[in-house]
Design an enzyme around this catalytic site. Structure first.
Site, PDB file in Angstrom:
ATOM      1  N   TYR A 147     -39.568 -11.989  26.649  1.00  0.00           N
ATOM      2  CA  TYR A 147     -39.114 -13.381  26.585  1.00  0.00           C
ATOM      3  C   TYR A 147     -40.009 -14.417  26.118  1.00  0.00           C
ATOM      4  O   TYR A 147     -39.674 -15.719  26.070  1.00  0.00           O
ATOM      5  CB  TYR A 147     -38.772 -13.811  28.035  1.00  0.00           C
ATOM      6  CG  TYR A 147     -37.794 -12.996  28.906  1.00  0.00           C
ATOM      7  CD1 TYR A 147     -36.414 -13.040  28.340  1.00  0.00           C
ATOM      8  CD2 TYR A 147     -38.038 -12.175  29.713  1.00  0.00           C
ATOM      9  CE1 TYR A 147     -35.239 -12.446  29.029  1.00  0.00           C
ATOM     10  CE2 TYR A 147     -37.200 -11.550  30.548  1.00  0.00           C
ATOM     11  CZ  TYR A 147     -35.874 -11.400  30.190  1.00  0.00           C
ATOM     12  OH  TYR A 147     -34.787 -10.686  30.808  1.00  0.00           O
ATOM     13  N   ASP A 208     -40.434  -4.666  38.348  1.00  0.00           N
ATOM     14  CA  ASP A 208     -40.807  -3.541  37.496  1.00  0.00           C
ATOM     15  C   ASP A 208     -42.228  -3.351  37.190  1.00  0.00           C
ATOM     16  O   ASP A 208     -42.557  -2.126  37.510  1.00  0.00           O
ATOM     17  CB  ASP A 208     -39.950  -3.032  36.287  1.00  0.00           C
ATOM     18  CG  ASP A 208     -38.462  -3.223  36.538  1.00  0.00           C
ATOM     19  OD1 ASP A 208     -37.770  -2.305  37.228  1.00  0.00           O
ATOM     20  OD2 ASP A 208     -37.752  -4.161  35.803  1.00  0.00           O
ATOM     21  N   HIS A 449     -40.656  -5.368  22.721  1.00  0.00           N
ATOM     22  CA  HIS A 449     -39.364  -5.363  23.206  1.00  0.00           C
ATOM     23  C   HIS A 449     -38.899  -6.855  23.518  1.00  0.00           C
ATOM     24  O   HIS A 449     -39.758  -7.817  23.468  1.00  0.00           O
ATOM     25  CB  HIS A 449     -39.088  -4.512  24.402  1.00  0.00           C
ATOM     26  CG  HIS A 449     -39.836  -5.240  25.658  1.00  0.00           C
ATOM     27  ND1 HIS A 449     -39.409  -5.770  26.716  1.00  0.00           N
ATOM     28  CD2 HIS A 449     -41.241  -5.246  25.905  1.00  0.00           C
ATOM     29  CE1 HIS A 449     -40.381  -6.265  27.618  1.00  0.00           C
ATOM     30  NE2 HIS A 449     -41.102  -5.739  27.078  1.00  0.00           N
ATOM     31  N   TYR A 530     -29.023 -15.338  31.884  1.00  0.00           N
ATOM     32  CA  TYR A 530     -29.697 -15.967  32.627  1.00  0.00           C
ATOM     33  C   TYR A 530     -31.087 -16.177  32.601  1.00  0.00           C
ATOM     34  O   TYR A 530     -31.803 -17.238  33.136  1.00  0.00           O
ATOM     35  CB  TYR A 530     -29.480 -15.205  34.027  1.00  0.00           C
ATOM     36  CG  TYR A 530     -30.541 -14.267  34.411  1.00  0.00           C
ATOM     37  CD1 TYR A 530     -31.656 -14.556  35.240  1.00  0.00           C
ATOM     38  CD2 TYR A 530     -30.686 -12.736  33.563  1.00  0.00           C
ATOM     39  CE1 TYR A 530     -32.860 -13.309  35.355  1.00  0.00           C
ATOM     40  CE2 TYR A 530     -31.561 -12.058  33.649  1.00  0.00           C
ATOM     41  CZ  TYR A 530     -32.833 -12.299  34.455  1.00  0.00           C
ATOM     42  OH  TYR A 530     -33.768 -11.244  34.868  1.00  0.00           O
ATOM     43  N   ARG A 531     -31.568 -15.877  31.425  1.00  0.00           N
ATOM     44  CA  ARG A 531     -32.928 -16.204  30.840  1.00  0.00           C
ATOM     45  C   ARG A 531     -33.084 -15.643  29.406  1.00  0.00           C
ATOM     46  O   ARG A 531     -32.159 -14.596  29.205  1.00  0.00           O
ATOM     47  CB  ARG A 531     -34.092 -15.452  31.748  1.00  0.00           C
ATOM     48  CG  ARG A 531     -34.391 -13.935  31.907  1.00  0.00           C
ATOM     49  CD  ARG A 531     -35.048 -13.658  33.011  1.00  0.00           C
ATOM     50  NE  ARG A 531     -36.558 -13.697  32.987  1.00  0.00           N
ATOM     51  CZ  ARG A 531     -37.264 -13.141  33.521  1.00  0.00           C
ATOM     52  NH1 ARG A 531     -37.023 -11.979  34.394  1.00  0.00           N
ATOM     53  NH2 ARG A 531     -38.604 -13.396  33.477  1.00  0.00           N
TER      54      ARG A 531
END
Length: 608
Positions: A147, A208, A449, A530-531
């Protein structure tokens, strides 16, 4: 190529560094690091680089301002970012840029990094930023990978690294199951502290990977995998430095001498905590969290499903949704695609397939047939909690419902080897932070990623619509499709991780283009993220445009009222201060990939 010295150097432990690894995970971390560096071909430049100066302030004045701040905080706590950008890896990550860039590394980069040691020093930094009109970008630990990591949205911002010196667990209350933490406390750190105190009656809900900040993850509305998986819903009480330098405490913390700040989140009057989540309206310096009671027993389970189309009936109203709402399915469980079963082994995809484009499905299935779980398309990982007789009752209901799908089978987990991924999910769902999830990043060289994270109802029709859309777009761009559904109480998150070679501009562009297509596709069908990644925030914010963008106009008014000089994290969540608006700072599908706009509006200094 990465050096052997880099690859084999010891991973810092929690006893050595606030961002370190617990001793019980050190071997896993060392192995993961070796695997990452094994496939890394991106070179670390040794050439010195010029520091970036943010737009809106001349270079000479900027360095004078940094000198003034260094006198206030101590020179060791103000670092100019003029060294080569080193990406590192998860446990030894940078705080100057995104270690997994989707644009060029120099686009979203800090000019300097500062290290406050207290709320009062955060105030000093904020007042300094207002005086000189310097954009500042706070991070807790900078591990929001996928993100944007530690990168500031505005190039040349001064990053405020809160975690290095503000990493105390201020309180753990074993009677009401609460804690109070600073931004530099990781899930690893809190778990270890609870174990050291012998508080075995309390669990920490963990995502995670446990190396991220509890404060940072919660403010970004991250999730974990016990019944306490909605982290934002489990917080209680914030201490916040506002963009003009004032400090507030929310909820019961606004009452002097109050003793329920961590146990009752609302206090009196408007509930203001929400405006500090995923926003640029304040800097959180303390946060309370509730902890989960040990349920007195737990049992993980796993089901395999044969066909892609099994996703539909599995998520239809008559199977997962009523079980989840009725709390028979108790935790934030995952439904993961078979390609993730293969990727999480940590081996590069070239081990199985050397061709271009997405790996053939039959190749994936051929490989998993050799593995302990056997052939499948979907796997459901869940956990049941409580005494054995309660677990038995619930698990029998689940088994009956899941086996309505032809070919569904419960895996006998007693037959699985200790290194099978199932056991990582078992630990995480029982409040024990782990370190396995990172391994699928090794799927490609220089693995990075970025996430696509839309929310939908718990519905088979919605799941299949999102799955088919995502698969089609991935195949158009030649990218492997790695989907997983995280099932909440009344909604589910589709988490798609695009894994790409960050050293290859074409691969980065393909990932970016694919994401932008999926954001628009999802929005047309009523699904919103949502993000999202820093680069995509403007586009995602633009999809929440009901009633002529009424929500963003409201956010703009809040921003201008709370941050009149526009210094705090401009552009975060698509919220731009007045002095940046209308100057081309937004990154959209059609704007190109240059992150900077055309300057800022000159303004007269505000007296603070």
């Amino acid at each position: 190529m990465s050096s052997f010295k880099e690859a084999t150097s010891k991973v810092p432990t929690l006893s050595e560094k606030h961002s370190g690894i617990p001793d019980y995970l050190l071997d896993k971390a060392q192995d993961a690091k070796a695997l990452i560096y094994e496939t890394r071909t991106k070179e670390t430049s040794t050439k010195q680089r010029l520091p970036v100066v943010p737009q809106g302030i001349e270079k000479k004045r900027f360095y004078e301002a940094l000198e003034e701040l260094a006198v206030q905080l101590g020179r060791e706590n103000v670092e100019v970012n003029h060294k080569p950008l080193v990406d590192g890896w998860y446990m030894e990550h940078p705080n100057t840029h995104d270690m997994m860039p989707i644009l060029d590394s120099e686009e979203l980069v800090a000019s300097a990094v500062v290290y406050p040691g207290s709320t009062e020093e955060v105030q000093d930094i904020v007042l300094w930023a207002n005086k000189y009109r310097v954009p500042i970008f706070p991070i807790s630990m900078g591990r929001n990978l996928g993100y944007g990591g530690a990168a500031p949205r505005v190039r040349g911002s001064v990053v405020i690294d809160l975690g290095k010196r503000m990493n105390s667990i201020l309180d753990i209350n074993p009677d009401d199951y609460t804690c109070l933490v600073e931004p530099g406390v990781s899930f690893y750190g809190l778990y270890e502290a609870i174990q050291a105190k012998g508080y075995t009656h309390m669990w920490v809900d963990t995502p995670d990977l446990g190396g991220g900040s509890i404060v940072g993850n919660t403010l970004d509305r991250g999730v974990g995998y016990t019944p306490y998986g909605d982290h934002w819903a489990c917080h209680s009480g914030l201490e916040v430095v506002l963009p003009t330098g004032e400090v507030i405490r929310t909820g019961m913390g606004a009452l002097p001498g109050n003793n329920t700040w961590q146990s009752f989140p609302y206090g009196f009057g408007p509930y203001s905590d929400g405006i500090f989540s995923q926003s640029n309206f304040g800097i959180v310096t303390k946060m309370g969290m509730t902890l989960m009671p040990n349920p007195g027993g737990h049992e993980s389970f796993m089901y395999a499903f044969d066909k892609e189309e099994d996703l539909g009936p599995l998520l239809q109203m008559d199977i997962i949704r009523p079980l989840r709402i009725g709390n028979i399915l108790e935790n934030v469980a995952q439904v993961r695609h078979v390609i993730q079963t293969l990727a999480v082994k940590g081996k590069p995809r070239s081990t199985y397939f050397k061709g271009e484009g997405p790996i053939p499905e039959e190749t994936v299935r051929e490989q998993v047939r050799k593995m302990p779980i056997g052939d499948h398309t979907w796997v459901y990982y869940g956990m049941s909690y409580g005494p054995e007789y309660i677990r038995k009752y619930k698990l029998e209901i689940i088994d009956k419902e899941f086996k309505k799908i032809p070919g569904a089978r419960r895996i006998d987990t007693s037959t699985l080897p200790s290194d099978e991924y199932f056991w990582s999910r078992d630990r995480i769902a029982s409040g024990v932070p782990d370190f396995v999830e990172l391994l699928w990043v090794n799927w490609v060289p220089n693995g990075a990623h970025v996430a696509f994270s839309p929310v939908s109802p718990i519905s088979g029709a919605d799941a299949m619509k999102l799955f088919n859309m995502g698969k089609r777009r991935h195949h158009e761009h030649g990218i492997d499709f790695l989907p997983a559904f995280c099932v909440g109480l009344r909604e589910m998150h589709l988490i798609v991780e695009i894994v790409y070679d960050k050293a290859d501009p074409k691969k980065r562009k393909a990932a970016n283009d694919c994401l932008r297509e999926m954001i628009d596709d999802a929005a047309k069908d009523g699904y919103g993220e949502y993000r999202t990644h820093l680069v995509l925030m403007d586009q995602v914010a633009g999809t929440y445009n009901w009633n002529d963008n009424a929500l963003m106009k409201f956010h703009d008014r809040l921003k201008d009222a709370l941050d009149p000089n526009g210094i705090l994290a401009p552009g975060k969540s698509g919220i731009w201060p007045a002095r940046y608006r209308g100057r081309g700072w937004e990154l959209t599908k059609t704007s190109g990939n240059r992150s900077e706009g055309n300057g800022v509006t000159p303004s007269v200094a505000t007296k603070l």
